[in-house]
Design a protein around this motif. Structure first.
Motif, PDB file in Angstrom:
ATOM      1  N   ALA B  96       6.848  26.284  51.114  1.00 49.03           N
ATOM      2  CA  ALA B  96       5.475  26.567  50.741  1.00 49.03           C
ATOM      3  C   ALA B  96       5.326  26.626  49.224  1.00 49.03           C
ATOM      4  O   ALA B  96       4.356  26.117  48.668  1.00 49.03           O
ATOM      5  CB  ALA B  96       5.036  27.885  51.366  1.00 49.03           C
ATOM      6  N   VAL B  97       6.313  27.231  48.561  1.00 53.24           N
ATOM      7  CA  VAL B  97       6.239  27.326  47.103  1.00 53.24           C
ATOM      8  C   VAL B  97       6.252  25.929  46.485  1.00 53.24           C
ATOM      9  O   VAL B  97       5.452  25.621  45.596  1.00 53.24           O
ATOM     10  CB  VAL B  97       7.400  28.185  46.545  1.00 53.24           C
ATOM     11  N   LEU B  98       7.118  25.057  46.992  1.00 59.05           N
ATOM     12  CA  LEU B  98       7.154  23.692  46.452  1.00 59.05           C
ATOM     13  C   LEU B  98       5.828  22.977  46.711  1.00 59.05           C
ATOM     14  O   LEU B  98       5.339  22.243  45.858  1.00 59.05           O
ATOM     15  CB  LEU B  98       8.323  22.909  47.057  1.00 59.05           C
ATOM     16  N   GLY B  99       5.254  23.200  47.900  1.00 61.72           N
ATOM     17  CA  GLY B  99       3.950  22.599  48.201  1.00 61.72           C
ATOM     18  C   GLY B  99       2.877  23.084  47.242  1.00 61.72           C
ATOM     19  O   GLY B  99       2.081  22.297  46.716  1.00 61.72           O
ATOM     20  N   LEU B 100       2.857  24.385  46.980  1.00 60.37           N
ATOM     21  CA  LEU B 100       1.881  24.944  46.036  1.00 60.37           C
ATOM     22  C   LEU B 100       2.075  24.371  44.638  1.00 60.37           C
ATOM     23  O   LEU B 100       1.115  24.063  43.935  1.00 60.37           O
ATOM     24  CB  LEU B 100       2.015  26.471  45.981  1.00 60.37           C
ATOM     25  N   ILE B 101       3.374  24.228  44.255  1.00 65.00           N
ATOM     26  CA  ILE B 101       3.673  23.699  42.925  1.00 65.00           C
ATOM     27  C   ILE B 101       3.160  22.258  42.787  1.00 65.00           C
ATOM     28  O   ILE B 101       2.663  21.860  41.740  1.00 65.00           O
ATOM     29  CB  ILE B 101       5.198  23.756  42.681  1.00 65.00           C
ATOM     30  N   MET B 102       3.286  21.475  43.882  1.00 62.80           N
ATOM     31  CA  MET B 102       2.828  20.089  43.818  1.00 62.80           C
ATOM     32  C   MET B 102       1.332  20.016  43.561  1.00 62.80           C
ATOM     33  O   MET B 102       0.826  19.039  43.025  1.00 62.80           O
ATOM     34  CB  MET B 102       3.154  19.370  45.125  1.00 62.80           C
ATOM     35  N   LEU B 295       3.422  17.875  50.649  1.00 62.71           N
ATOM     36  CA  LEU B 295       4.775  18.004  51.217  1.00 62.71           C
ATOM     37  C   LEU B 295       5.066  16.871  52.187  1.00 62.71           C
ATOM     38  O   LEU B 295       6.145  16.272  52.172  1.00 62.71           O
ATOM     39  CB  LEU B 295       4.904  19.330  51.967  1.00 62.71           C
ATOM     40  N   ALA B 296       4.081  16.580  53.046  1.00 60.63           N
ATOM     41  CA  ALA B 296       4.273  15.544  54.064  1.00 60.63           C
ATOM     42  C   ALA B 296       4.482  14.190  53.404  1.00 60.63           C
ATOM     43  O   ALA B 296       5.350  13.403  53.800  1.00 60.63           O
ATOM     44  CB  ALA B 296       3.079  15.515  55.009  1.00 60.63           C
TER      45      ALA B 296
END
Lengths: 327, 514
Positions: B96-102, B295-296
């Protein structure tokens, strides 16, 4: 259905194999046992010569591994622990759970002399800040602190590289470490729980540099054919991490455990490590280092705080770190 | 006459208390030294409470307009959207953190957009980043809980209100506000408690040691200091916070005072124009779905090339998730019935016991179980059952929040009728209770399964080389530089969690016209 069938087969096969061969249980950290890690190849190579069944059990990272061994104490199933480093060996010896390795007379290819009777080194590396090729990286902590270069680091309380950086600054600057951390505070984008989070954020472009290893660019070069990552050479020198294995005194297979520790220094084991664990082998195998490793930076000086001093130094350094970054 | 279920409920509560307090005691007894709590620990407590309270307020405040919009609008894809909105909550933290960062990071979509417009960049790191992430995780959950409240209002009341010529304001004051007073404190409590055990999110987005939470302090005591005494003390502190918060919230939550309707939601009349609702739904969707789409998109190209171990791990995760979901319901249903039937003081105690799992440190439970079970059985043989059990205890509070009000309503609405017909025990369960609570039951089961699927917490302590779950395998991929494979594994995890959620939750998708 297929994975299920495989799982069932595996469950049935395990006791049959254990019956006719002695079992050597090795506790190690998580990434060692993964299919793409060194574990499977090391297991095959050692089982080919030992007539035994080598079984890995994984527990988090090096520090969690030591915590687990302390929890289990003398009743531990483990015969060998593989994956501690020089920042943990003093605490590990203090437990009294480890015994002599029986390994001596090895001409180690380490940046420092090694004469520890308990622990056998199997690989090593330098901590370093990794950046994209073409980025004009600072050449020292002072230059970094004065620049507006952004960095990602790991928390020393929860991460091995994070602790490495703490000790790196301590070894290079001693009493002035607090000043360096004050200067670095505005360069730090964020502090992550572990290496994976920081490196992941770096690859997403969140900072100019990330704390990792001098060998990190070798992964991208060799595994991904990507030469876009470089490590920054710092003129203070770079802090060493030497990863070690040790035998437990309460092992029911003491001879096998010593055989395994000796095996770690052989070419069969050492040739596996550089391109699976992405570290330098503790004893360079006959074929030399894999192609690509010659492109890596060579630090001028290897820094390492003597293991006996680490526990005291690290607690004081943590306070310095916390107060500098909490303002 | 309905005693067996009540007794089972009390036993379930006792089991949870035993598991949680027992593990703390086991850890404390194993301690070799204890440094006590220092100034840094109290700072961690202050930060933990502060960020959890703000996260709860923001999550719930933003969830109310979204839930209202979803409750009173009908549009194509609404069911799918409600399921998708559940996704952030069940994602492993690191994903989730990586998704938010993107989306919100320095090199993310938002800052790219701002730069294109010539506007200055915004930073996600710091207190606002922690809140943003916690709202991202918990807005969907709060929305679903509040939406459940809206859907549970018998449609006859809106019909009556329309017949009496009430405008939206009067409808809100007389029908919706009492419902919110009943539902919102519980939802806020749940979000608050989830955020009290935050660790990696708070640290990563908080930007440094300022953002140290109690859970991080526990991890430090265990891993860095091997001070089990301090770990146990901190775990008790965390449980104390939970107890205090739970008691306050359960006291504040007003009981429902409206009578029963015909038990089926129908259409609404006299709605205001759709502008506000459309805006709420659009913004929430963008906020919650964009990081997942990012993410997807990252994982999709690599899905076919993942190492076979990832698929084996996915299979294990599905088994653990199903086991955990069954366990959760087996604990939650009798607990909810017992809470409804015991005297108020005992009922409140039982409900709080069931809520403990939410703020119990997974690390302390895992370590405690390890210490207790170690002399008898090899830890790696317990990895998957223990993961399922701990996940069930952690999912129990959510299931209780959903089931306790639903069961209480059925009891108060149909209890006398059932008693006069002589229905009791399992006949009551089968004929009256279960058909009336399929929606919250489905939602709770789906949530438990999905939560378990994404959990990394306890398995790492027990797992051997061959028993990795999907989140653990994904983390191992990341740890070996294989970020692309990890992105694909994260996508698989997201898809599996959503599928589990979708299947169980079919009944809970607020299908008012069904």
């Amino acid at each position: 259905m297929k994975p299920h069938a495989l799982l069932a087969l595996g469950l049935m096969a395990a006791p049959a194999m254990a019956q006719d061969r002695p079992v050597l249980t090795v506790y190690t950290y998580d990434s060692f046992v993964a299919e793409w890690g060194p574990g499977p190849q090391i297991e095959d190579a050692f089982e080919a010569e030992c007539g035994c069944d080598l079984q890995f059990t994984a527990a988090g990272d090096g520090a969690e591994l030591l915590a687990r061994i302390r929890l289990e104490g003398e009743r531990s199933e483990a015969d060998v622990v593989l994956g501690l480093d020089t920042n943990l060996t003093a605490a590990a010896k203090e437990t009294g759970l480890f015994t002599d390795s029986g390994v001596s007379d090895v001409a180690w290819d380490l940046p420092i002399a090694w004469d520890d009777p308990t622990f056998v080194p199997y690989d090593w590396g330098y901590f370093a800040f990794v950046h994209d090729a073409g980025f004009d990286a600072p050449g020292s902590f002072r230059a970094l602190a004065e620049s507006d270069t952004s960095i990602l680091i790991q928390d020393p309380r929860s991460s091995t590289p994070g602790l490495g950086l703490l000790l790196w600054v301590e070894a290079a600057y001693g009493d002035e470490a607090g000043v360096i951390w004050d200067g670095l505070a505005d360069n730090i984008v964020t502090v992550t729980k572990g290496w994976s989070e920081a490196y992941g954020l770096f690859l997403e472009g969140e900072a100019d540099m990330v704390l990792s290893y001098t060998t990190s660019p070798a992964y991208h070069l060799i595994a991904e054919d990507d030469d876009s990552k470089e490590a920054a050479r710092f003129e203070e020198g770079h802090y060493l991490q030497i990863e070690v294995a040790g035998a437990l005194a309460a092992s029911d297979q003491p001879d096998l455990a010593q055989d395994f520790l000796a095996f770690l220094a052989t070419d069969a084991a050492q040739s596996v490590l550089p391109t699976t664990n992405w570290m330098y082998p503790a004893k360079t195998p006959e074929g030399g280092l894999p192609e690509g490793f010659e492109t890596l930076i060579q630090p001028d000086e290897a820094l390492l705080i003597p293991e006996a001093e680490v526990p005291a130094v690290r607690d004081a350094a943590l306070e310095t770190w916390r107060s500098a970054l909490s303002q | 006459m309905k005693q067996p279920l009540t007794l089972a409920g009390i036993a379930a509560g006792a089991l949870v208390v035993l598991l949680i307090l027992g593990s703390v005691v086991a850890v404390a007894l194993r301690a070799e030294r204890g440094a006590g709590l220092g100034a840094a620990d109290w700072a961690a407590l202050r930060f933990t409470l502060w960020q959890a309270a703000l996260s709860a307020v923001f999550s719930v405040a933003l969830a109310i307009p979204v839930a209202r919009a979803l409750a009173r609008r009908r549009f194509r894809g609404r069911g799918l959207l409600i399921t998708l909105l559940g996704a952030p909550f069940i994602l492993p933290v690191i994903v989730a953190v990586l998704g938010l960062i993107m989306v919100f990071g320095r090199a993310g979509l938002l800052n790219d957009g701002l730069a294109a417009l010539g506007l200055p960049a915004v930073s996600i790191y710091g207190a606002w980043g922690v809140l943003l992430a916690h709202v991202f995780f918990n807005l969907p959950l709060a929305t679903r809980m509040i939406l459940q409240g809206w859907v549970d209002i018998p449609a006859e009341r809106f019909r009556l209100a329309a017949a009496l010529g009430m405008g939206p304001a009067a409808q809100f004051r007389l029908i919706e506000l009492p419902m919110l007073a009943r539902v919102v404190p519980g939802a806020a409590l749940v979000v608050f408690l989830i955020c009290t055990t935050s660790f990696a999110v708070a640290l990563t987005l908080g930007g440094g040691p300022r953002a140290t939470t109690i859970e991080l302090a526990i991890y430090q005591a265990f891993r860095f200091d091997f001070d089990l005494g301090r770990a146990a003390l901190l775990a008790l502190l965390q449980l104390g916070v939970t107890l205090a918060a739970a008691l306050v919230a359960l006291r504040v939550a007003a009981p429902e005072a409206m009578g029963a309707g015909l038990d089926r939601p129908v259409q609404r009349w006299g709605l205001p124009g759709p502008v506000v609702d459309t805006l709420a739904i659009t913004l929430a969707t963008l906020f919650l779905v964009l990081p997942m789409v990012a993410l997807a998109a990252r994982g999709l190209p690599h899905l076919a090339n993942m190492p076979p171990e990832v698929w084996a791990a996915a299979w294990r995760s599905v088994v653990v998730a199903l086991g955990s979901a069954v366990l959760t319901i087996a604990l939650a249903l009798p607990l909810a019935v017992a809470v409804g039937r015991l005297r108020p003081r005992a009922a409140r105690g039982l409900e709080v016991a069931g809520m403990l799992g939410i703020a119990a440190s997974p690390l302390v439970i895992g370590t405690g179980l390890f210490i207790v079970s170690y002399p008898f059985i090899a830890p790696d043989r317990l990895a998957l059952p223990v993961t399922a059990l701990v996940n069930a205890v952690m999912a129990l509070p959510f299931a209780l929040r959903l089931l306790v009000p639903a069961v209480a309503r059925v009891e108060s609405d149909y209890g006398r009728l059932a008693a006069s017909l002589g229905l009791s025990g399992f006949a009551w369960l089968r004929l009256v209770l279960l058909p009336r609570i399929t929606r919250p039951l489905g939602f709770a089961t789906g949530l438990a399964a999905a939560l378990s699927m994404g959990d990394l917490g306890v398995v790492a302590l027990f797992a051997d080389a061959e028993a990795a779950t999907l989140p653990l395998q994904m983390y191992r991929l990341m740890g070996a530089y294989r970020m692309q494979d990890a992105a694909a594994a994260a996508l698989l995890l997201l898809a599996l969690s959503l599928a589990a959620f979708w299947i169980f939750d079919r009944g809970g998708r607020a299908d008012a016209d069904a």
